[in-house]
Design an enzyme around this catalytic site. Sequence first.
Site, PDB file in Angstrom:
ATOM      1  N   HIS A 152       0.819  -1.217   0.000  1.00  0.00           N
ATOM      2  CA  HIS A 152       0.000   0.000   0.000  1.00  0.00           C
ATOM      3  C   HIS A 152       0.850   1.262   0.000  1.00  0.00           C
ATOM      4  O   HIS A 152       1.849   1.356   0.709  1.00  0.00           O
ATOM      5  CB  HIS A 152      -1.069  -0.004   1.089  1.00  0.00           C
ATOM      6  CG  HIS A 152      -0.606   0.005   2.501  1.00  0.00           C
ATOM      7  ND1 HIS A 152      -0.394   1.160   3.185  1.00  0.00           N
ATOM      8  CD2 HIS A 152      -0.357  -0.995   3.378  1.00  0.00           C
ATOM      9  CE1 HIS A 152      -0.023   0.880   4.437  1.00  0.00           C
ATOM     10  NE2 HIS A 152       0.021  -0.429   4.571  1.00  0.00           N
ATOM     11  N   ASP A 195       5.704   0.977   7.261  1.00  0.00           N
ATOM     12  CA  ASP A 195       4.302   0.650   6.998  1.00  0.00           C
ATOM     13  C   ASP A 195       3.684   1.655   6.030  1.00  0.00           C
ATOM     14  O   ASP A 195       3.187   2.673   6.456  1.00  0.00           O
ATOM     15  CB  ASP A 195       3.538   0.650   8.319  1.00  0.00           C
ATOM     16  CG  ASP A 195       2.082   0.268   8.156  1.00  0.00           C
ATOM     17  OD1 ASP A 195       1.680  -0.161   7.065  1.00  0.00           O
ATOM     18  OD2 ASP A 195       1.337   0.395   9.155  1.00  0.00           O
ATOM     19  N   GLU A 216      -5.378   1.969   2.286  1.00  0.00           N
ATOM     20  CA  GLU A 216      -5.319   0.741   3.095  1.00  0.00           C
ATOM     21  C   GLU A 216      -5.600   1.062   4.547  1.00  0.00           C
ATOM     22  O   GLU A 216      -6.324   0.359   5.230  1.00  0.00           O
ATOM     23  CB  GLU A 216      -3.945   0.080   2.958  1.00  0.00           C
ATOM     24  CG  GLU A 216      -3.866  -1.341   3.515  1.00  0.00           C
ATOM     25  CD  GLU A 216      -3.434  -1.461   4.969  1.00  0.00           C
ATOM     26  OE1 GLU A 216      -3.426  -2.576   5.487  1.00  0.00           O
ATOM     27  OE2 GLU A 216      -3.125  -0.439   5.617  1.00  0.00           O
ATOM     28  N   GLU A 217      -5.009   2.165   5.006  1.00  0.00           N
ATOM     29  CA  GLU A 217      -5.115   2.514   6.433  1.00  0.00           C
ATOM     30  C   GLU A 217      -6.519   2.958   6.825  1.00  0.00           C
ATOM     31  O   GLU A 217      -6.853   2.993   7.995  1.00  0.00           O
ATOM     32  CB  GLU A 217      -4.090   3.596   6.794  1.00  0.00           C
ATOM     33  CG  GLU A 217      -2.639   3.189   6.548  1.00  0.00           C
ATOM     34  CD  GLU A 217      -2.115   2.117   7.516  1.00  0.00           C
ATOM     35  OE1 GLU A 217      -2.913   1.579   8.307  1.00  0.00           O
ATOM     36  OE2 GLU A 217      -0.913   1.827   7.458  1.00  0.00           O
ATOM     37  N   ASP A 258       3.227  -6.199   3.025  1.00  0.00           N
ATOM     38  CA  ASP A 258       2.939  -5.078   3.912  1.00  0.00           C
ATOM     39  C   ASP A 258       3.817  -5.185   5.165  1.00  0.00           C
ATOM     40  O   ASP A 258       3.644  -6.113   5.952  1.00  0.00           O
ATOM     41  CB  ASP A 258       1.444  -5.129   4.282  1.00  0.00           C
ATOM     42  CG  ASP A 258       0.978  -3.884   5.009  1.00  0.00           C
ATOM     43  OD1 ASP A 258       1.782  -2.966   5.202  1.00  0.00           O
ATOM     44  OD2 ASP A 258      -0.220  -3.845   5.377  1.00  0.00           O
ATOM     45  N   HIS A 298       2.473   2.909  13.260  1.00  0.00           N
ATOM     46  CA  HIS A 298       1.484   3.989  13.185  1.00  0.00           C
ATOM     47  C   HIS A 298       1.912   5.225  13.988  1.00  0.00           C
ATOM     48  O   HIS A 298       1.063   5.941  14.518  1.00  0.00           O
ATOM     49  CB  HIS A 298       0.098   3.504  13.635  1.00  0.00           C
ATOM     50  CG  HIS A 298      -0.558   2.652  12.586  1.00  0.00           C
ATOM     51  ND1 HIS A 298      -1.850   2.209  12.679  1.00  0.00           N
ATOM     52  CD2 HIS A 298      -0.077   2.152  11.404  1.00  0.00           C
ATOM     53  CE1 HIS A 298      -2.150   1.482  11.601  1.00  0.00           C
ATOM     54  NE2 HIS A 298      -1.080   1.424  10.823  1.00  0.00           N
TER      55      HIS A 298
END
Length: 530
Positions: free
Chosen positions: A283, A295, A327-328, A356, A450
């Site tokens: 992604h 990520d 994606e998130e 990923d 994140h």
Amino acid sequence: MGLKGLALSGLVALASASALQQKPILNDATAEQAPIGIGASKKPLIDSEALQSTISTAALLARAKHLYKIAKLGEDEYNHPTRVIGSKGHRGTLKYIYKSLQELGGYYTLSRQPFPAVSGNVFESRLIIDRDVPRSASPMALTPPTKHKEPVDGDLVLVANDGCEAADYPKAVAGNIAFIKRGVCPFGTKSALAGKAGAVAAVVYNYEHGPVAGTLGTPSKHHVATFGLSGTEAAKYIAELKAGDRVPATAYIDAEVETVITHNIIAQTTQGDPENCVMLGGHSDSVPEGPGINDDGSGSLTLLEVASQLTNFTVNNCVRFAWWAGEEEGLLGSDYYVDVLPAEENKKIRLFMDYDMLASPNFAYQVYDARNNVNPVGSEQLRDLYVDWYKKQGVNYTFIPFDGRSDYDGFIRSGIPGGGIATGAEGIKTEREVAMFGGEDGVPYDVCYHALCDNVHNLNLTAWELNTKLVAHSVATFAKSFEGFPERTDGDYGVVRTAEEIKSLSMDPKRADYWRFNPQRIYHGSKLTV
Ligand SMILES: *[C@@H]1O[C@H](CO)[C@@H](O)[C@H](O)[C@H]1NC(C)=O
Ligand SMILES: *[C@@H]1O[C@H](CO)[C@@H](O)[C@H](O)[C@H]1NC(C)=O
Ligand SMILES: *[C@@H]1O[C@H](CO)[C@@H](O)[C@H](O)[C@H]1NC(C)=O
């Protein structure tokens, strides 16, 4: 409908462009030995070892440093680097990927697939009922603000039944705050019905003790500012309202809901059998909180590097790379891609490989535990390809649940065999895993998951290089041959989640069905909708 049509015309363009481009230019010498027809060229046939040998840490690291610079474009709006959809950091990422692919001399047919994604931000909120501030009150995701983003006053007005019918809303709701029981229909329906009845805000209370944290889903012009409230805190007000008492309240939400048009990038080899494609994806977006270099900068850049190295080879089967957006926000891009994919196109995808987070700092070599008895047949063969390769390298690996947390989800739900590898997110590394992989126990695989610190220093280059070689191996293997890999069988696509599975995801089956066939559906994570 318009967007669905657009996406399909994109696919058509992809098929016709591939026939036009990249007709090999043969000189006399090669024409002698080369097989006749499209695909003949001086380049060697793809070979796993040869492709793997092109992978270097230096090239990957250079790409990661460049991606971080791109993430810094997000600082304008977010005050820190980010590549979240809609940001300059994400638009820059898409530009970088597309441009890099364009520079590969027509080896790939490129397409952009636009789709709408909704994002909501609640900046501030407050609910006061009868001079109390209920602790469990929380604004719903994708809620609009109160009028002029100012506090609004009104009495709580009890709505009849489940608040799923217009008739449940008494006249007194107009100019006041609708007080609605949770359940039966989506929160978005209740909020819209409250809005149509003239409410200035809505509160959805739980029929159980706990709080209600949900999403209004697809935005509607009828939605009003909506809070959730726990059953425990609601009980007192329900009793008062039933006794005919007046319960004054003040609601305030400062929020924004916006629709962002973003896009997936798809690159397909002009060579190779287009009826039999190996597909892989990562992604392109990050969360708003940080630059997302692991990520999924790691996966996206691995794909870009492998796509670029592949151009020195010929392939027997078509190879299709995808960089998903959104994606998130809930696998938006990959789900959209699969949802608008016609059945005959679905069948051409022999398998999908998800990449990923390939370089977590406290990594484990994780393989999705895909099984043929519960996943589309072939998923297990792919799993074993990864396992065999790790064994051959003399490194350990672990199986992790193949549970729908990444972009493979839409594929396996649509009958396409899938799998992938990862190196770990917020999970905690165990002592046993430290014996297997090194690193630190009791610490997350990725401490910067994140977070703002998911930058270039958040990559373990040893893991990244090894995994990129495995990605190269997976591409090379299937680009060369599908021998021994199960055929796609008729009728195994278009599989929709069972009601049981949907329930376990706290989604309403009816609602999920609606989403499935509506290309403009919106997720906001897997938050409660009913
Ligand atoms: C392809 O191979 C040539 C010759 O070995 C090399 O110079 C070139 O960099 C390679 N292409 C890519 C995209 O790496
Ligand atoms: C694999 O794990 C075992 C412990 O289960 C360990 O003894 C061994 O050293 C590990 N191998 C490598 C290459 O790290
Ligand atoms: C990456 O992991 C390897 C193996 O655990 C370790 O030796 C190395 O120091 C790590 N590198 C970084 C930059 O963290």
